[in-house]
Design a protein around this motif. Structure first.
Motif, PDB file in Angstrom:
ATOM      1  N   TYR A  95      92.150  31.999  60.637  1.00 44.51           N
ATOM      2  CA  TYR A  95      92.767  31.517  59.382  1.00 44.51           C
ATOM      3  C   TYR A  95      91.872  32.073  58.198  1.00 44.51           C
ATOM      4  N   LEU A 155      97.063  18.434  49.754  1.00 45.30           N
ATOM      5  CA  LEU A 155      97.294  17.784  51.201  1.00 45.30           C
ATOM      6  C   LEU A 155      98.745  17.726  51.467  1.00 45.30           C
ATOM      7  N   LEU A 171      99.989  20.976  52.392  1.00 48.58           N
ATOM      8  CA  LEU A 171      99.543  21.370  53.775  1.00 48.58           C
ATOM      9  C   LEU A 171     100.560  20.588  54.809  1.00 48.58           C
ATOM     10  N   ILE A 206      99.650  26.803  56.036  1.00 51.56           N
ATOM     11  CA  ILE A 206      98.478  26.282  56.612  1.00 51.56           C
ATOM     12  C   ILE A 206      97.145  26.816  55.901  1.00 51.56           C
ATOM     13  N   HIS A 237      96.750  26.165  52.130  1.00 50.18           N
ATOM     14  CA  HIS A 237      96.653  24.808  51.666  1.00 50.18           C
ATOM     15  C   HIS A 237      95.471  24.078  52.531  1.00 50.18           C
ATOM     16  N   THR A 238      95.034  24.454  53.687  1.00 50.78           N
ATOM     17  CA  THR A 238      93.843  23.912  54.249  1.00 50.78           C
ATOM     18  C   THR A 238      92.642  24.330  53.504  1.00 50.78           C
ATOM     19  N   HIS A 239      92.686  25.503  53.109  1.00 50.12           N
ATOM     20  CA  HIS A 239      91.471  26.229  52.322  1.00 50.12           C
ATOM     21  C   HIS A 239      91.251  25.453  50.848  1.00 50.12           C
ATOM     22  N   ILE A 292      92.468  15.440  55.735  1.00 50.84           N
ATOM     23  CA  ILE A 292      93.302  16.505  56.409  1.00 50.84           C
ATOM     24  C   ILE A 292      93.685  16.170  57.647  1.00 50.84           C
ATOM     25  N   ILE A 302      97.629  15.994  58.853  1.00 57.22           N
ATOM     26  CA  ILE A 302      98.177  16.530  60.022  1.00 57.22           C
ATOM     27  C   ILE A 302      98.954  15.353  60.751  1.00 57.22           C
ATOM     28  N   ALA A 362      96.991  23.883  62.233  1.00 56.20           N
ATOM     29  CA  ALA A 362      96.221  23.453  60.982  1.00 56.20           C
ATOM     30  C   ALA A 362      94.676  22.818  61.269  1.00 56.20           C
ATOM     31  N   LEU A 422      91.342  24.526  59.874  1.00 61.22           N
ATOM     32  CA  LEU A 422      90.422  23.203  59.402  1.00 61.22           C
ATOM     33  C   LEU A 422      89.023  23.723  59.819  1.00 61.22           C
TER      34      LEU A 422
END
Length: 116
Positions: free
Chosen positions: A5, A50, A53, A65, A68-70, A82, A86, A104, A108
């Motif tokens: 990712y 969040l 995500l 993913i 927005h995770t980053h 997070i 999920i 996701a 992460l």
């Protein structure tokens, strides 16, 4: 298949940069929409990331993913926050969201290692 990712996000950033050259008006408009909608207001930037995500998971969007995770981590989201995001996405999106929730989680874990 395993997606890296952090590398995928960087790859997408390059493609988005090329889109800015080819369709500058559209990309400028989208950029303004994104900036305005992600600004802190009644909801913090962390909470908005969040939410984005969760929507990305339920919509089955790998790029969402990655970004927005980053960004959730960059805005101070914890791994537990997070994780709950999920879980909510699975609840809202059913089985297909569960498969993308696994993506996701992988994102992460990869970003946690790369940002450490």
């Amino acid at each position: 298949m395993t997606t890296n990712y952090p590398e995928y996000r960087a790859h997408l950033q390059g493609l988005i940069g090329r889109l800015r050259v080819r369709i500058p008006g559209v990309m400028k408009g989208f950029g303004q929409l994104h900036q305005e909608s992600m600004k802190a207001g009644a909801l913090s930037e962390k909470h908005k990331e969040l939410m984005a995500l969760g929507i990305g998971i339920a919509s089955r969007c790998d790029g969402c993913i990655a970004f927005h995770t980053h960004e959730a981590l960059a805005h101070g989201a914890s791994a537990d926050e997070i994780g709950e995001t999920i879980g909510l996405a699975i609840s809202m999106g059913g089985g297909p969201a569960l498969m993308y929730a696994a993506h996701a989680l992988e994102a992460l874990e990869q970003f946690e290692r790369s940002l450490a």
